[in-house]
Motif scaffolding. Structure first.
Motif, PDB file in Angstrom:
ATOM      1  N   PHE A 110      35.610   9.517  30.103  1.00  0.00           N
ATOM      2  CA  PHE A 110      34.195   9.893  30.123  1.00  0.00           C
ATOM      3  C   PHE A 110      33.369   8.662  30.465  1.00  0.00           C
ATOM      4  CE2 PHE A 110      34.643   8.259  25.854  1.00  0.00           C
ATOM      5  CZ  PHE A 110      33.440   7.614  25.600  1.00  0.00           C
ATOM      6  N   ALA A 111      32.130   8.912  30.877  1.00  0.00           N
ATOM      7  CA  ALA A 111      31.209   7.843  31.235  1.00  0.00           C
ATOM      8  C   ALA A 111      29.792   8.247  30.826  1.00  0.00           C
ATOM      9  CB  ALA A 111      31.258   7.549  32.734  1.00  0.00           C
ATOM     10  N   VAL A 112      28.990   7.245  30.558  1.00  0.00           N
ATOM     11  CA  VAL A 112      27.564   7.448  30.282  1.00  0.00           C
ATOM     12  C   VAL A 112      26.797   6.836  31.457  1.00  0.00           C
ATOM     13  CG1 VAL A 112      25.630   6.963  28.744  1.00  0.00           C
ATOM     14  CG2 VAL A 112      27.902   7.416  27.799  1.00  0.00           C
TER      15      VAL A 112
ATOM     16  N   GLY B 208      34.827   5.264  28.703  1.00  0.00           N
ATOM     17  CA  GLY B 208      35.717   5.460  27.565  1.00  0.00           C
ATOM     18  C   GLY B 208      36.907   6.302  27.921  1.00  0.00           C
ATOM     19  N   SER B 209      38.021   6.028  27.233  1.00  0.00           N
ATOM     20  CA  SER B 209      39.265   6.769  27.394  1.00  0.00           C
ATOM     21  C   SER B 209      39.974   6.756  26.047  1.00  0.00           C
ATOM     22  CB  SER B 209      40.131   6.125  28.489  1.00  0.00           C
ATOM     23  OG  SER B 209      40.612   4.870  28.060  1.00  0.00           O
TER      24      SER B 209
ATOM     25  N   ILE C 142      34.756   0.525  27.310  1.00  0.00           N
ATOM     26  CA  ILE C 142      34.083  -0.585  27.980  1.00  0.00           C
ATOM     27  C   ILE C 142      32.578  -0.331  27.890  1.00  0.00           C
ATOM     28  CG2 ILE C 142      33.867  -1.901  30.102  1.00  0.00           C
ATOM     29  CD1 ILE C 142      36.555  -0.805  30.963  1.00  0.00           C
ATOM     30  N   ILE C 143      31.868  -1.313  27.352  1.00  0.00           N
ATOM     31  CA  ILE C 143      30.419  -1.194  27.156  1.00  0.00           C
ATOM     32  C   ILE C 143      29.726  -2.177  28.091  1.00  0.00           C
ATOM     33  CG2 ILE C 143      28.518  -1.359  25.508  1.00  0.00           C
ATOM     34  CD1 ILE C 143      30.552  -0.798  23.300  1.00  0.00           C
TER      35      ILE C 143
ATOM     36  N   ILE D 100      35.602   9.382  38.188  1.00  0.00           N
ATOM     37  CA  ILE D 100      35.089   8.252  37.419  1.00  0.00           C
ATOM     38  C   ILE D 100      35.991   7.068  37.695  1.00  0.00           C
ATOM     39  CG2 ILE D 100      34.610   7.335  35.119  1.00  0.00           C
ATOM     40  CD1 ILE D 100      34.043  10.185  34.211  1.00  0.00           C
ATOM     41  N   GLN D 101      35.419   5.981  38.159  1.00  0.00           N
ATOM     42  CA  GLN D 101      36.187   4.787  38.517  1.00  0.00           C
ATOM     43  C   GLN D 101      35.710   3.595  37.709  1.00  0.00           C
ATOM     44  OE1 GLN D 101      35.787   4.240  42.728  1.00  0.00           O
ATOM     45  NE2 GLN D 101      37.029   6.034  43.255  1.00  0.00           N
ATOM     46  N   GLY D 102      36.668   2.671  37.446  1.00  0.00           N
ATOM     47  CA  GLY D 102      36.339   1.458  36.709  1.00  0.00           C
ATOM     48  C   GLY D 102      37.068   1.334  35.401  1.00  0.00           C
ATOM     49  N   ILE D 103      37.985   2.247  35.087  1.00  0.00           N
ATOM     50  CA  ILE D 103      38.720   2.216  33.837  1.00  0.00           C
ATOM     51  C   ILE D 103      40.119   2.768  34.086  1.00  0.00           C
ATOM     52  CG2 ILE D 103      37.934   4.502  33.085  1.00  0.00           C
ATOM     53  CD1 ILE D 103      37.845   3.425  30.229  1.00  0.00           C
TER      54      ILE D 103
END
Length: 257
Positions: A128-130, A169-170, A175-176, A228-231
């Motif tokens: 998920f992502a915010v 998040g996973s 990651i914040i 969603i990319q980056g994690i």
């Protein structure tokens, strides 16, 4: 009170008219009569600038009437100003650099139209992502659909990149951003531009006979989240055997003699 003011103003007008129609001084009359022109008379000696009042003055019996008229004028001027601004925005031609800069300030980037050969829709992933779009924040996952305020410079079936990612998040990590993650991106597709349900706006001022009713429908854009990319994404373990629900066996109760 209003009747007294009307009488006072009428009296002032009457006195002004009487003072203008008084006979001129004797010296002026003698000077004019000494000439041989018999056509000139004292009745023609009224000033050339004298013109009777052609307008009608309306007197208000209440102070609230004046305040109500002022409020209506202010509202009409505000409405005209907003309509002029909207018309100027619609007529204005943006350069590609201006479009890109304004879209980046809102929080997205237009990649291009969706092609038939593109396979952007994937299976559900436990990530998920915010993201922030404009002044709103959304928690999204792969396959979700969200409604935002109308996004400019994009049409239906356009691919977007939402670059203002605040958190990822996973099941294994989180990651914040501070406040934004520079290497993260959320991909989306524009599904439609729609209008929200009508909202009634009612204004009232008590004891002023002031009531205004307006309706508003907010313009919205529906986005479908595709990736969603980056994690790091966890792998989904799939066994060949289907899961079976546990079957409870009835317990045997020993009979007592």
């Amino acid at each position: 009170m209003a009747h007294r003011r009307c009488l006072h103003s009428a009296l002032l007008h009457a006195t002004a008219l009487i003072s203008l129609k008084k006979s001129p001084p004797l010296s002026i009359v003698k000077a004019l009569t000494s000439k041989s022109n018999p056509v000139i008379t004292t009745s023609n000696l009224e000033p050339s600038w004298f013109i009777p009042w052609s307008y009608v003055r309306h007197f208000s019996s209440r102070k609230s009437d004046d305040s109500e008229n002022e409020a209506e004028m202010e509202e009409s001027s505000d409405g005209e100003g907003e309509s002029d601004e909207m018309a100027s925005d619609m007529v204005r031609d943006y350069s590609p650099e201006e479009k890109e800069a304004e879209a980046a300030a809102i929080g997205y980037k237009v990649v291009g139209p969706l092609q038939r050969s593109d396979r952007v829709f994937k299976d559900y992933e436990r990530v998920f992502a915010v993201v922030q779009i404009g002044s709103h924040q959304f928690k999204v996952s792969n396959g979700d659909s969200i409604f935002t305020e109308r996004l400019k410079f994009c049409e239906v079936n356009d691919k977007l990149i939402l670059n203002k990612v605040l958190l990822l998040g996973s099941p294994t990590q989180t990651i914040i951003g501070r406040p934004i993650l520079p290497d993260a991106a959320v991909h989306a597709v524009v599904e439609e531009h729609a209008l929200d349900a009508k909202v009634i706006i009612f204004k009232k001022k008590r004891r002023k006979n002031y009531r205004r009713t307006k309706g508003h429908r907010q313009e919205l854009t529906k986005l479908r989240i595709t990736d969603i990319q980056g994690i790091e994404k966890p792998e989904i373990k799939t066994d060949g055997k289907p899961l079976k629900a546990a079957i409870k066996k009835p317990e045997k109760i020993a009979a007592t003699a």
